[in-house]
Design a protein around this motif. Structure first.
Motif, mmCIF file in Angstrom:
data_model
loop_
_atom_site.group_PDB
_atom_site.id
_atom_site.type_symbol
_atom_site.label_atom_id
_atom_site.label_comp_id
_atom_site.label_asym_id
_atom_site.label_seq_id
_atom_site.Cartn_x
_atom_site.Cartn_y
_atom_site.Cartn_z
ATOM 1 N N SER A 86 -9.381 9.993 -7.421
ATOM 2 C CA SER A 86 -9.058 10.670 -6.164
ATOM 3 C C SER A 86 -9.638 9.892 -4.977
ATOM 4 O O SER A 86 -10.564 9.102 -5.139
ATOM 5 N N SER A 87 -9.071 10.156 -3.801
ATOM 6 C CA SER A 87 -9.629 9.546 -2.585
ATOM 7 C C SER A 87 -10.471 10.591 -1.886
ATOM 8 O O SER A 87 -10.038 11.747 -1.770
ATOM 9 N N PHE A 88 -11.593 10.170 -1.381
ATOM 10 C CA PHE A 88 -12.459 11.087 -0.647
ATOM 11 C C PHE A 88 -11.666 11.691 0.526
ATOM 12 O O PHE A 88 -10.977 10.974 1.243
ATOM 13 N N GLY A 89 -11.735 12.987 0.658
ATOM 14 C CA GLY A 89 -11.081 13.639 1.800
ATOM 15 C C GLY A 89 -9.628 14.002 1.575
ATOM 16 O O GLY A 89 -8.969 14.439 2.513
ATOM 17 N N CYS A 90 -9.127 13.851 0.337
ATOM 18 C CA CYS A 90 -7.719 14.206 0.098
ATOM 19 C C CYS A 90 -7.611 15.704 -0.172
ATOM 20 O O CYS A 90 -8.104 16.201 -1.186
ATOM 21 N N GLY A 91 -6.958 16.425 0.738
ATOM 22 C CA GLY A 91 -6.826 17.874 0.606
ATOM 23 C C GLY A 91 -5.986 18.255 -0.604
ATOM 24 O O GLY A 91 -6.304 19.197 -1.332
ATOM 25 N N ILE A 92 -4.890 17.511 -0.825
ATOM 26 C CA ILE A 92 -3.997 17.853 -1.940
ATOM 27 C C ILE A 92 -4.736 17.682 -3.270
ATOM 28 O O ILE A 92 -4.649 18.520 -4.163
ATOM 29 N N ASP A 93 -5.513 16.603 -3.373
ATOM 30 C CA ASP A 93 -6.241 16.350 -4.626
ATOM 31 C C ASP A 93 -7.200 17.484 -4.957
ATOM 32 O O ASP A 93 -7.415 17.792 -6.124
ATOM 33 N N CYS B 190 6.418 15.292 1.204
ATOM 34 C CA CYS B 190 5.316 14.359 0.949
ATOM 35 C C CYS B 190 4.132 14.806 1.794
ATOM 36 O O CYS B 190 4.287 15.613 2.721
ATOM 37 N N CYS B 191 2.972 14.259 1.507
ATOM 38 C CA CYS B 191 1.764 14.592 2.269
ATOM 39 C C CYS B 191 1.990 14.232 3.757
ATOM 40 O O CYS B 191 2.628 13.222 4.072
ATOM 41 N N PRO B 192 1.490 15.032 4.686
ATOM 42 C CA PRO B 192 1.687 14.728 6.119
ATOM 43 C C PRO B 192 1.211 13.333 6.500
ATOM 44 O O PRO B 192 1.755 12.717 7.426
ATOM 45 N N LYS B 193 0.218 12.808 5.778
ATOM 46 C CA LYS B 193 -0.250 11.457 6.139
ATOM 47 C C LYS B 193 0.756 10.394 5.716
ATOM 48 O O LYS B 193 0.808 9.318 6.299
ATOM 49 N N ILE B 194 1.562 10.688 4.705
ATOM 50 C CA ILE B 194 2.614 9.735 4.304
ATOM 51 C C ILE B 194 3.725 9.762 5.350
ATOM 52 O O ILE B 194 4.206 8.726 5.799
ATOM 53 N N LEU B 195 4.120 10.957 5.754
ATOM 54 C CA LEU B 195 5.241 10.993 6.709
ATOM 55 C C LEU B 195 4.812 10.562 8.118
ATOM 56 O O LEU B 195 5.623 10.115 8.918
ATOM 57 N N CYS C 190 -9.113 9.614 8.174
ATOM 58 C CA CYS C 190 -8.076 9.370 7.161
ATOM 59 C C CYS C 190 -8.661 9.084 5.786
ATOM 60 O O CYS C 190 -9.796 8.678 5.650
ATOM 61 N N CYS C 191 -7.817 9.275 4.793
ATOM 62 C CA CYS C 191 -8.222 8.982 3.413
ATOM 63 C C CYS C 191 -8.196 7.456 3.192
ATOM 64 O O CYS C 191 -7.556 6.717 3.960
ATOM 65 N N LEU C 192 -8.850 7.036 2.137
ATOM 66 C CA LEU C 192 -8.994 5.602 1.877
ATOM 67 C C LEU C 192 -7.649 4.848 1.780
ATOM 68 O O LEU C 192 -7.486 3.804 2.412
ATOM 69 N N PRO C 193 -6.651 5.353 1.007
ATOM 70 C CA PRO C 193 -5.406 4.565 0.909
ATOM 71 C C PRO C 193 -4.701 4.357 2.249
ATOM 72 O O PRO C 193 -4.080 3.312 2.463
ATOM 73 N N VAL C 194 -4.801 5.336 3.140
ATOM 74 C CA VAL C 194 -4.165 5.167 4.457
ATOM 75 C C VAL C 194 -4.913 4.095 5.254
ATOM 76 O O VAL C 194 -4.301 3.264 5.939
ATOM 77 N N LYS C 195 -6.229 4.077 5.138
ATOM 78 C CA LYS C 195 -7.004 3.030 5.839
ATOM 79 C C LYS C 195 -6.620 1.649 5.297
ATOM 80 O O LYS C 195 -6.389 0.711 6.066
ATOM 81 N N GLY D 285 0.839 -1.200 0.000
ATOM 82 C CA GLY D 285 0.000 0.000 0.000
ATOM 83 C C GLY D 285 0.863 1.236 0.000
ATOM 84 O O GLY D 285 2.098 1.163 0.117
ATOM 85 N N MET D 286 0.225 2.401 -0.142
ATOM 86 C CA MET D 286 0.865 3.716 -0.190
ATOM 87 C C MET D 286 2.031 3.706 -1.206
ATOM 88 O O MET D 286 1.773 3.449 -2.351
ATOM 89 N N LEU D 287 3.275 3.897 -0.791
ATOM 90 C CA LEU D 287 4.330 4.081 -1.797
ATOM 91 C C LEU D 287 4.935 2.760 -2.285
ATOM 92 O O LEU D 287 6.020 2.739 -2.870
ATOM 93 N N GLY E 165 -3.529 10.466 -10.839
ATOM 94 C CA GLY E 165 -3.814 10.495 -9.404
ATOM 95 C C GLY E 165 -2.608 9.957 -8.662
ATOM 96 O O GLY E 165 -1.551 9.688 -9.261
ATOM 97 N N HIS E 166 -2.741 9.804 -7.351
ATOM 98 C CA HIS E 166 -1.631 9.247 -6.568
ATOM 99 C C HIS E 166 -1.452 7.770 -6.910
ATOM 100 O O HIS E 166 -2.446 7.079 -7.165
ATOM 101 N N PRO E 167 -0.193 7.280 -6.898
ATOM 102 C CA PRO E 167 0.048 5.901 -7.347
ATOM 103 C C PRO E 167 -0.772 4.859 -6.593
ATOM 104 O O PRO E 167 -1.208 3.869 -7.161
ATOM 105 N N TYR E 168 -1.010 5.084 -5.278
ATOM 106 C CA TYR E 168 -1.768 4.090 -4.505
ATOM 107 C C TYR E 168 -3.232 4.075 -4.882
ATOM 108 O O TYR E 168 -3.949 3.142 -4.542
ATOM 109 N N ASN E 169 -3.713 5.094 -5.574
ATOM 110 C CA ASN E 169 -5.091 5.052 -6.091
ATOM 111 C C ASN E 169 -5.141 4.427 -7.480
ATOM 112 O O ASN E 169 -6.042 3.652 -7.781
#
Ligand code: SF4
Length: 335
Positions: free
Chosen positions: A271-278, A87-92, A52-57, A9-11, A196-200
């Motif tokens: 996009s993931s629901f709730g992603c501020g950057i998106d 990177c996005c704060p949720k990634i770090l 949290c956004c879907l990919p983090v969950k 997941g993620m990266l 979109g982001h690679p994890y999406n």
């Protein structure tokens, strides 16, 4: 033999070949969680905070799957992967979020990767590599050599991506001696960028396998990872303000590049629901596509998204593009 878990997941689609080869060269066994599925999503939703956004969950679900099967789980704290960018704060915050959300975890290898002021050759980065490797072996020269070999494999992986191979396929191919690069070079009547982001865009469960569905319809699919890095830098620099999110720059730069060079017939933003950057990136790309008359659609993914809904939207988008092509010279003067 020491077992290192790598969550799918993620990266994962950015760095898996690098870190998997590194740990294997050190003599560890790498265990990867399976492709995302309903159980992984459900366990992620249950363990992760609601906001949290879907990919983090989903990432939490992958960690939960691995926790009883390995000696360590590798979740680096990726702060920055390019000078003067973040990177996005949720990634770090990923390793810390996981540690506080999931019980009974094995030790987490949460090496800090921060290249905001450093490069991949800096002593700070070498220290981070050593931190990760010393969980398996203490010998620093062995760690150095293992990383060198892993980098060679990683360069082959990046080369495949640059040739238009999607990461899911490139992961299967990068350590083979022969690779058929005609794989994605057929003539197509239509090309669509899935952005979109690679994890999406590469998690087949989250996006209901959208890339394969488009390919099976005979459509050429382009993604940000297939666009040349220099092009991305050049076109992202057109923004009036510098984009300091690395993934944001990659997404905007690659989409602008394909739009400006007239290389896509349509764009699907995942996009993931709730992603501020998106919310910022979508607006920038949609405006650019509209200016150039390129159809654009947005698909937002969350844990409630149903496959039938996504399929219908994609079908309608493709039909609209075909009608538009057919009726291009038959537009009413009244619009
Ligand atoms: S960039 Fe968006 S989707 Fe990615 S981790 Fe951050 S909030 Fe989630």
């Amino acid at each position: 033999m020491c077992k290192i878990g790598i969550p799918r997941g993620m990266l994962f689609y950015d760095y898996y070949p690098l870190w998997a080869e590194f740990f294997e060269e050190l003599g560890a066994k790498v265990v990867v969680s399976p492709k995302s599925n309903k159980e992984i999503l459900n366990s992620g939703v249950l363990s992760c905070v609601d906001e949290c956004c879907l990919p983090v969950k989903v990432f939490h679900g992958h960690v939960d799957y691995l926790k009883d099967k390995v000696d360590y789980i590798f979740i680096p704290k990726i702060i920055s992967i390019r000078k003067m960018e973040y990177c996005c704060p949720k990634i770090l915050g990923l390793p810390d979020m996981v540690k506080f959300s999931i019980e009974d975890l094995p030790p987490i290898i949460d090496t800090n990767i921060n290249l905001r002021k450093n490069s991949y050759t800096s002593s700070k980065y070498k220290k981070a590599v050593y931190e990760a490797g010393k969980c398996v072996i203490k010998n620093s020269s062995k760690i150095r050599n293992a990383y060198k070999k892993a980098e060679e494999s990683y360069q082959r992986y990046l080369y495949l991506l640059s040739k238009g191979v999607i990461p899911i396929e490139a992961i299967k191919m990068y350590n083979k001696t022969f690779v058929d690069l005609n794989y994605n070079s057929k003539k197509h009547d239509m090309s669509i960028m899935v952005v979109g982001h690679p994890y999406n865009i590469y998690d087949e469960y989250l996006n209901m396998n959208i890339i394969s569905k488009l390919i099976n319809k005979g459509i050429k699919v382009m993604t940000p990872e297939m666009v040349n890095k220099d092009e991305i830098i050049y076109y992202s620099a057109q923004l009036p303000k510098r984009m300091f999110w690395t993934y944001g720059r990659r997404i905007v730069g690659s989409a602008f590049s394909l739009i400006e060079r007239d290389e896509v017939d349509g764009i699907i933003y995942l996009s993931s629901f709730g992603c501020g950057i998106d919310s910022i990136l979508i607006d920038l790309i949609e405006r650019k596509a509209k200016n150039k008359g390129i159809p654009f659609t947005l698909l937002t993914l969350d844990e409630q998204t149903g496959e039938a809904g996504i399929d219908t939207r994609v079908e309608a988008f493709i039909d609209m593009m075909k009608w538009r092509d057919k009726d291009d010279f038959n537009i009413s003067t009244l619009r």
